[in-house]
Design a protein around this motif. Sequence first.
Motif, PDB file in Angstrom:
ATOM      1  N   UNK A 133      -4.264  11.507  47.904  1.00 38.08           N
ATOM      2  CA  UNK A 133      -4.319  10.193  47.277  1.00 38.08           C
ATOM      3  C   UNK A 133      -3.232   9.324  47.891  1.00 38.08           C
ATOM      4  N   UNK A 134      -3.470   8.018  47.901  1.00 35.21           N
ATOM      5  CA  UNK A 134      -2.538   7.058  48.483  1.00 35.21           C
ATOM      6  C   UNK A 134      -2.216   6.004  47.445  1.00 35.21           C
ATOM      7  N   UNK A 135      -0.927   5.755  47.208  1.00 35.58           N
ATOM      8  CA  UNK A 135      -0.557   4.693  46.275  1.00 35.58           C
ATOM      9  C   UNK A 135      -0.974   3.346  46.850  1.00 35.58           C
ATOM     10  N   UNK A 136      -1.696   2.570  46.058  1.00 35.44           N
ATOM     11  CA  UNK A 136      -2.181   1.274  46.524  1.00 35.44           C
ATOM     12  C   UNK A 136      -1.041   0.271  46.649  1.00 35.44           C
ATOM     13  N   UNK A 137      -0.956  -0.375  47.798  1.00 30.77           N
ATOM     14  CA  UNK A 137      -0.067  -1.520  47.908  1.00 30.77           C
ATOM     15  C   UNK A 137      -0.851  -2.763  47.494  1.00 30.77           C
ATOM     16  N   UNK A 138      -0.231  -3.926  47.597  1.00 32.55           N
ATOM     17  CA  UNK A 138      -0.889  -5.154  47.130  1.00 32.55           C
ATOM     18  C   UNK A 138      -2.183  -5.431  47.888  1.00 32.55           C
ATOM     19  N   UNK A 139      -2.176  -5.161  49.193  1.00 32.60           N
ATOM     20  CA  UNK A 139      -3.367  -5.425  50.007  1.00 32.60           C
ATOM     21  C   UNK A 139      -4.505  -4.493  49.634  1.00 32.60           C
ATOM     22  N   UNK A 153     -19.544  -0.900  45.331  1.00 31.69           N
ATOM     23  CA  UNK A 153     -18.940   0.399  45.050  1.00 31.69           C
ATOM     24  C   UNK A 153     -18.422   0.950  46.361  1.00 31.69           C
ATOM     25  N   UNK A 154     -17.113   1.098  46.459  1.00 33.13           N
ATOM     26  CA  UNK A 154     -16.527   1.609  47.690  1.00 33.13           C
ATOM     27  C   UNK A 154     -15.401   2.578  47.408  1.00 33.13           C
ATOM     28  N   UNK A 155     -14.232   2.030  47.122  1.00 36.93           N
ATOM     29  CA  UNK A 155     -13.055   2.850  46.912  1.00 36.93           C
ATOM     30  C   UNK A 155     -13.158   3.681  45.631  1.00 36.93           C
ATOM     31  N   UNK A 156     -12.371   4.741  45.581  1.00 41.45           N
ATOM     32  CA  UNK A 156     -12.300   5.618  44.408  1.00 41.45           C
ATOM     33  C   UNK A 156     -10.853   5.722  43.965  1.00 41.45           C
ATOM     34  N   UNK A 157     -10.616   5.595  42.664  1.00 40.69           N
ATOM     35  CA  UNK A 157      -9.263   5.758  42.140  1.00 40.69           C
ATOM     36  C   UNK A 157      -9.090   7.151  41.547  1.00 40.69           C
ATOM     37  N   UNK A 158      -7.857   7.619  41.552  1.00 38.20           N
ATOM     38  CA  UNK A 158      -7.534   8.940  41.019  1.00 38.20           C
ATOM     39  C   UNK A 158      -6.441   8.812  39.974  1.00 38.20           C
ATOM     40  N   UNK A 170     -12.644   7.926  39.584  1.00 38.56           N
ATOM     41  CA  UNK A 170     -13.626   6.917  39.197  1.00 38.56           C
ATOM     42  C   UNK A 170     -13.826   5.887  40.302  1.00 38.56           C
ATOM     43  N   UNK A 171     -15.020   5.308  40.317  1.00 44.17           N
ATOM     44  CA  UNK A 171     -15.290   4.164  41.175  1.00 44.17           C
ATOM     45  C   UNK A 171     -14.746   2.874  40.571  1.00 44.17           C
ATOM     46  N   UNK A 172     -14.303   2.947  39.321  1.00 47.33           N
ATOM     47  CA  UNK A 172     -13.595   1.824  38.719  1.00 47.33           C
ATOM     48  C   UNK A 172     -12.109   1.938  39.050  1.00 47.33           C
ATOM     49  N   UNK A 173     -11.381   0.843  38.822  1.00 44.65           N
ATOM     50  CA  UNK A 173      -9.940   0.856  39.076  1.00 44.65           C
ATOM     51  C   UNK A 173      -9.244   1.401  37.840  1.00 44.65           C
ATOM     52  N   UNK A 174      -8.670   2.577  37.976  1.00 42.17           N
ATOM     53  CA  UNK A 174      -7.933   3.217  36.890  1.00 42.17           C
ATOM     54  C   UNK A 174      -6.511   3.512  37.342  1.00 42.17           C
ATOM     55  N   UNK A 190      -5.463   5.401  45.347  1.00 45.49           N
ATOM     56  CA  UNK A 190      -6.794   5.478  45.956  1.00 45.49           C
ATOM     57  C   UNK A 190      -7.013   6.879  46.505  1.00 45.49           C
ATOM     58  N   UNK A 191      -8.179   7.410  46.212  1.00 41.73           N
ATOM     59  CA  UNK A 191      -8.508   8.762  46.653  1.00 41.73           C
ATOM     60  C   UNK A 191      -9.083   8.728  48.064  1.00 41.73           C
ATOM     61  N   UNK A 192      -8.645   9.664  48.893  1.00 40.70           N
ATOM     62  CA  UNK A 192      -9.239   9.870  50.209  1.00 40.70           C
ATOM     63  C   UNK A 192     -10.198  11.056  50.104  1.00 40.70           C
ATOM     64  N   UNK A 193     -11.396  10.906  50.632  1.00 41.55           N
ATOM     65  CA  UNK A 193     -12.433  11.912  50.423  1.00 41.55           C
ATOM     66  C   UNK A 193     -12.312  13.152  51.294  1.00 41.55           C
ATOM     67  N   UNK A 194     -11.181  13.781  51.254  1.00 43.54           N
ATOM     68  CA  UNK A 194     -10.933  15.026  51.995  1.00 43.54           C
ATOM     69  C   UNK A 194     -10.557  16.083  50.967  1.00 43.54           C
ATOM     70  N   UNK A 195     -11.018  17.304  51.182  1.00 42.46           N
ATOM     71  CA  UNK A 195     -10.737  18.369  50.220  1.00 42.46           C
ATOM     72  C   UNK A 195     -10.360  19.649  50.944  1.00 42.46           C
ATOM     73  N   UNK A 196      -9.460  20.387  50.341  1.00 43.50           N
ATOM     74  CA  UNK A 196      -9.184  21.758  50.768  1.00 43.50           C
ATOM     75  C   UNK A 196      -9.504  22.657  49.579  1.00 43.50           C
TER      76      UNK A 196
END
Length: 265
Positions: A133-139, A153-158, A170-174, A190-196
């Motif tokens: 996951x990546x902390x969202x900056x203002x941009x 529907x694009x980004x995913x929040x965690x 969620x696909x909503x901003x949480x 923001x979640x990055x769609x990579x998994x281990x």
Amino acid sequence: MHTAILIPARYQSKRYPGKPLAELTGAHGTAKSLIRRSWERARAVAGVDHVVVATDDDRIAEHCAGFGAVVAMTPADCANGTERCAAAAGSLDTAPEVVVNFQGDAPLTPAHVVETLLQAMRDDPGIAVATPVVRCDATMLAAFEGTRRQGGIGETSAVFDRQGRALYFSKEILPTRRADAAELATPVFQHMGIYAYRTDALTRYGDWPVGRLEAHEGLEQLRFLENGHRVQCCAVDLRGQPVHELNNPDDKPRIEAVLRDHGID
């Protein structure tokens, strides 16, 4: 820790049919397919024993074999990348302890992001699934909000607890910001769609039915949460490296611009 990176690739995409074979031109004019660029990125990850393309399509398999990739053929009815990874992992000659689901449409993924997940799993044997996951900056947050305002529907929040254990995706901003708390910094990741995955967790995934929340959100990782499995969120710093996915043809110029700017051929 015996580790395999699997790159799910399917030809029949609703938004972009044949996407894995779409060509992206690098800094010095070399055109390479999306799947090849993703494979090359995956091979740059340290501490990995195998990199395998998992597909159900003969066209993709033939193309990948042409540039030297190992290919695992999977059933056509895999519902998502995790199911395809589960199917492919079972066909490997040596069963890995950990499988990485490396997104085939994210050819700019930095190697250190995957290495962070693998280190977390080495450090804590209790982690069944890890994801960045990546902390969202203002941009980033503004882009996320713009997508939702337009009905896209694009980004995913965690959302996760103090130990990094996922509470929800969620696909909503949480979390949601109250109108009277707009001045407070909101910890949107923001979640990055990579998994281990540890192999036993990945194997069980294929045996579970699609979950109610998974079906509602369209997010495969929710199946783990709905079945009581820990998903560890690992906060990563992208170190200034742009990470764009190829979701539709309009995304090609943006990715090619990054390849040029970073001298990647």
